[in-house]
Design a protein around this motif. Structure first.
Motif, PDB file in Angstrom:
ATOM      1  N   ARG A 229       7.507   7.752   4.979  1.00  0.00           N
ATOM      2  CA  ARG A 229       7.805   9.120   5.395  1.00  0.00           C
ATOM      3  C   ARG A 229       7.770  10.044   4.198  1.00  0.00           C
ATOM      4  NH1 ARG A 229      12.968   6.578   8.433  1.00  0.00           N
ATOM      5  NH2 ARG A 229      11.849   5.561  10.152  1.00  0.00           N
ATOM      6  N   GLY A 230       6.741  10.825   4.097  1.00  0.00           N
ATOM      7  CA  GLY A 230       6.586  11.750   2.979  1.00  0.00           C
ATOM      8  C   GLY A 230       6.461  10.998   1.659  1.00  0.00           C
ATOM      9  N   SER A 231       7.245  11.410   0.674  1.00  0.00           N
ATOM     10  CA  SER A 231       7.159  10.811  -0.662  1.00  0.00           C
ATOM     11  C   SER A 231       8.360   9.913  -0.953  1.00  0.00           C
ATOM     12  CB  SER A 231       7.066  11.912  -1.725  1.00  0.00           C
ATOM     13  OG  SER A 231       8.190  12.773  -1.655  1.00  0.00           O
ATOM     14  N   GLU A 232       8.997   9.390   0.090  1.00  0.00           N
ATOM     15  CA  GLU A 232      10.166   8.535  -0.127  1.00  0.00           C
ATOM     16  C   GLU A 232       9.809   7.310  -0.951  1.00  0.00           C
ATOM     17  OE1 GLU A 232      11.736   6.679   3.400  1.00  0.00           O
ATOM     18  OE2 GLU A 232       9.746   6.478   4.297  1.00  0.00           O
ATOM     19  N   ALA A 233      10.787   6.731  -1.601  1.00  0.00           N
ATOM     20  CA  ALA A 233      10.589   5.532  -2.399  1.00  0.00           C
ATOM     21  C   ALA A 233      10.057   4.406  -1.531  1.00  0.00           C
ATOM     22  CB  ALA A 233      11.887   5.124  -3.076  1.00  0.00           C
ATOM     23  N   GLN A 234       9.206   3.569  -2.118  1.00  0.00           N
ATOM     24  CA  GLN A 234       8.569   2.518  -1.326  1.00  0.00           C
ATOM     25  C   GLN A 234       9.452   1.323  -1.062  1.00  0.00           C
ATOM     26  OE1 GLN A 234       4.433   2.364  -3.338  1.00  0.00           O
ATOM     27  NE2 GLN A 234       4.104   1.823  -1.188  1.00  0.00           N
ATOM     28  N   THR A 235      10.597   1.248  -1.726  1.00  0.00           N
ATOM     29  CA  THR A 235      11.591   0.217  -1.389  1.00  0.00           C
ATOM     30  C   THR A 235      12.865   0.915  -0.987  1.00  0.00           C
ATOM     31  OG1 THR A 235      10.667  -1.275  -3.065  1.00  0.00           O
ATOM     32  CG2 THR A 235      12.820  -1.835  -2.161  1.00  0.00           C
TER      33      THR A 235
ATOM     34  N   PRO B  69       0.828  -1.211   0.000  1.00  0.00           N
ATOM     35  CA  PRO B  69       0.000   0.000   0.000  1.00  0.00           C
ATOM     36  C   PRO B  69       0.863   1.262   0.000  1.00  0.00           C
ATOM     37  CG  PRO B  69      -0.845  -1.595   1.573  1.00  0.00           C
ATOM     38  CD  PRO B  69       0.478  -2.126   1.095  1.00  0.00           C
ATOM     39  N   GLU B  70       0.334   2.344  -0.558  1.00  0.00           N
ATOM     40  CA  GLU B  70       1.122   3.561  -0.767  1.00  0.00           C
ATOM     41  C   GLU B  70       1.619   4.201   0.527  1.00  0.00           C
ATOM     42  OE1 GLU B  70      -0.785   6.377  -3.263  1.00  0.00           O
ATOM     43  OE2 GLU B  70      -0.747   5.091  -5.048  1.00  0.00           O
ATOM     44  N   HIS B  71       0.963   3.933   1.647  1.00  0.00           N
ATOM     45  CA  HIS B  71       1.382   4.578   2.893  1.00  0.00           C
ATOM     46  C   HIS B  71       2.479   3.803   3.614  1.00  0.00           C
ATOM     47  CE1 HIS B  71      -1.518   1.580   4.338  1.00  0.00           C
ATOM     48  NE2 HIS B  71      -0.949   1.695   5.533  1.00  0.00           N
ATOM     49  N   LEU B  72       2.957   2.712   3.000  1.00  0.00           N
ATOM     50  CA  LEU B  72       3.964   1.874   3.630  1.00  0.00           C
ATOM     51  C   LEU B  72       5.237   1.797   2.786  1.00  0.00           C
ATOM     52  CD1 LEU B  72       1.702  -1.113   4.761  1.00  0.00           C
ATOM     53  CD2 LEU B  72       2.557   0.767   6.186  1.00  0.00           C
ATOM     54  N   VAL B  73       6.334   1.403   3.447  1.00  0.00           N
ATOM     55  CA  VAL B  73       7.634   1.233   2.811  1.00  0.00           C
ATOM     56  C   VAL B  73       8.185  -0.132   3.190  1.00  0.00           C
ATOM     57  CG1 VAL B  73      10.061   1.971   2.937  1.00  0.00           C
ATOM     58  CG2 VAL B  73       8.271   3.663   2.640  1.00  0.00           C
ATOM     59  N   VAL B  74       8.807  -0.803   2.223  1.00  0.00           N
ATOM     60  CA  VAL B  74       9.536  -2.042   2.504  1.00  0.00           C
ATOM     61  C   VAL B  74      11.005  -1.672   2.655  1.00  0.00           C
ATOM     62  CG1 VAL B  74      10.167  -4.321   1.679  1.00  0.00           C
ATOM     63  CG2 VAL B  74       7.889  -3.428   1.206  1.00  0.00           C
ATOM     64  N   CYS B  75      11.536  -1.894   3.834  1.00  0.00           N
ATOM     65  CA  CYS B  75      12.919  -1.547   4.147  1.00  0.00           C
ATOM     66  C   CYS B  75      13.747  -2.831   4.188  1.00  0.00           C
ATOM     67  CB  CYS B  75      12.987  -0.822   5.483  1.00  0.00           C
ATOM     68  SG  CYS B  75      14.600  -0.129   5.864  1.00  0.00           S
ATOM     69  N   LEU B  76      14.730  -2.943   3.292  1.00  0.00           N
ATOM     70  CA  LEU B  76      15.533  -4.155   3.163  1.00  0.00           C
ATOM     71  C   LEU B  76      16.957  -3.928   3.657  1.00  0.00           C
ATOM     72  CD1 LEU B  76      14.454  -5.247  -0.441  1.00  0.00           C
ATOM     73  CD2 LEU B  76      13.406  -5.884   1.742  1.00  0.00           C
TER      74      LEU B  76
END
Length: 362
Positions: free
Chosen positions: A353-359, A278-285
């Motif tokens: 956080r804001g418009s940061e990349a989702q990955t 979803p757009e409000h989440l980020v996958v941090c690897l």
């Protein structure tokens, strides 16, 4: 002044074979394909190879079945198959690229159709290709129920062909995985790839030409990739890994815990994980949580490929990402490991956080 056309009586009788299409060769190929396809038959197949259309009954075990379809090809990896005379595994690639795609929706692959096009049909080469397709279907539990062989003189260079595939699967409507259940705190498991799979081969071939001088068995056999025993030709032609049976088993055991999956194809981890997040989440690897395979290290070094470019083009050793509930992440990983997968815990999901990349690869 108009030219004079020869009268019909002066023209040597023409046949389809004279025009470059050998009907007998096509019939011979169908005869060779039938036993290959027979090995993949499921009980739901009502009519398969040879008819105008294949018939398949939706399995009765599904209460609210939703059909899931996918289509793909093998891409420029075929160029290597031509140069190296390696035609036995590209069919596995063809199946894997489609069935792995529909698998991430939670779907069980049911059947597969292929399209094989060439300028002049070599029955022996076509049989090797279709043999790989049949093997891919066997490994993924789906039936090879039809296809098309098109001999089109003048459309393809001598000795070359093109492939396309089409897969259909089924999933219960209330069990579709589309990313809606992903939440902050979820864990990302990465399943090891078997190599480059079928993506990024335009860049791979460019690197091979730079490193080896030409794309031939002789040239590639002169090069040894550090820390591996296989030949370079074997490494670059390694077929795409099929994740179907291990993933379906995990879904059966832990469906509620598995929130989403991403097949890591063109676009790499950076481009494919946002498709199920979803757009409000980020996958941090965490890039240190798994190891870049030796072949990919070698290609990166030989081509001086920037790390960011590697992440955008290749799977970098992770062929499938599985997003799971944190509490059951260890159990799901153990289950997948017991079914033959090499599993890494590669990251987690957090709020964006804001418009940061989702990955984010850190």
């Amino acid at each position: 002044m108009s030219s004079v056309k020869p009268s019909p009586t002066s023209v040597t009788p023409m046949t389809y074979r004279d025009a470059g299409v050998d009907i007998d060769a096509g019939d011979a190929l169908v005869d060779r394909i039938k036993p290959l396809a027979k090995r993949t038959i499921r009980p739901e197949v009502l009519a398969g190879i040879g008819g105008f259309g294949a018939l398949f009954e939706v399995p009765k075990k599904y209460q609210a079945p939703v059909l899931v379809s996918g289509t793909d090809g093998v891409g420029t990896k075929l160029k290597l198959a031509f140069s190296l005379n390696r035609h036995d595994t590209v069919g596995i690639d063809l199946v894997a690229m489609s069935v792995n795609d529909i698998l991430v929706q939670g779907a069980e692959p049911l059947f597969f159709l292929d399209y094989f096009a060439c300028g002049r049909l070599s029955v022996d080469i076509a049989e090797r290709v279709v043999g790989g397709i049949a093997r891919g279907c066997e490994l993924s539990g789906c039936a090879l129920i039809g296809g098309e062989t098109a001999e089109m003189p003048g459309m393809y260079p001598e000795g070359e062909y093109d492939l396309a595939g089409f897969a259909v699967g089924v999933v219960e409507k209330n069990e579709i995985l589309n990313g809606q259940y992903v939440a902050a705190g979820n864990v990302v498991l990465g399943l090891a790839s078997s190599g480059f799979h079928s993506n990024g081969y335009s860049l791979v071939r460019r690197v091979l030409v730079h490193a080896c001088g030409e794309l031939s068995i002789e040239a590639l056999n002169q090069v040894q990739v550090p820390n591996v025993s296989e030949s370079l030709a074997d490494l670059v032609m390694q077929p795409t890994k099929l994740y179907v049976k291990s993933i379906l088993s995990a879904l059966h055991q832990y469906r509620g815990a598995i929130k989403a999956m991403a097949h890591i194809t063109g676009g790499g981890l950076i481009g494919n994980l946002p498709r199920v997040c979803p757009e409000h989440l980020v996958v941090c690897l965490d890039k240190n949580s798994w190891t870049l395979p030796p072949l990919m290290k070698w290609v990166q070094a030989q081509g001086s490929i920037p790390e960011e470019e590697m992440h955008r083009v290749f799977n970098c050793g992770i062929g499938m990402a599985v997003i799971v509930d944190a509490i059951q992440a260890e159990a799901v990983a153990a289950h997948l490991t017991s079914h033959g997968e090499t599993v890494y815990r590669i990251g987690e999901v957090r709020e964006r956080r804001g418009s940061e990349a989702q990955t984010q690869i850190v």
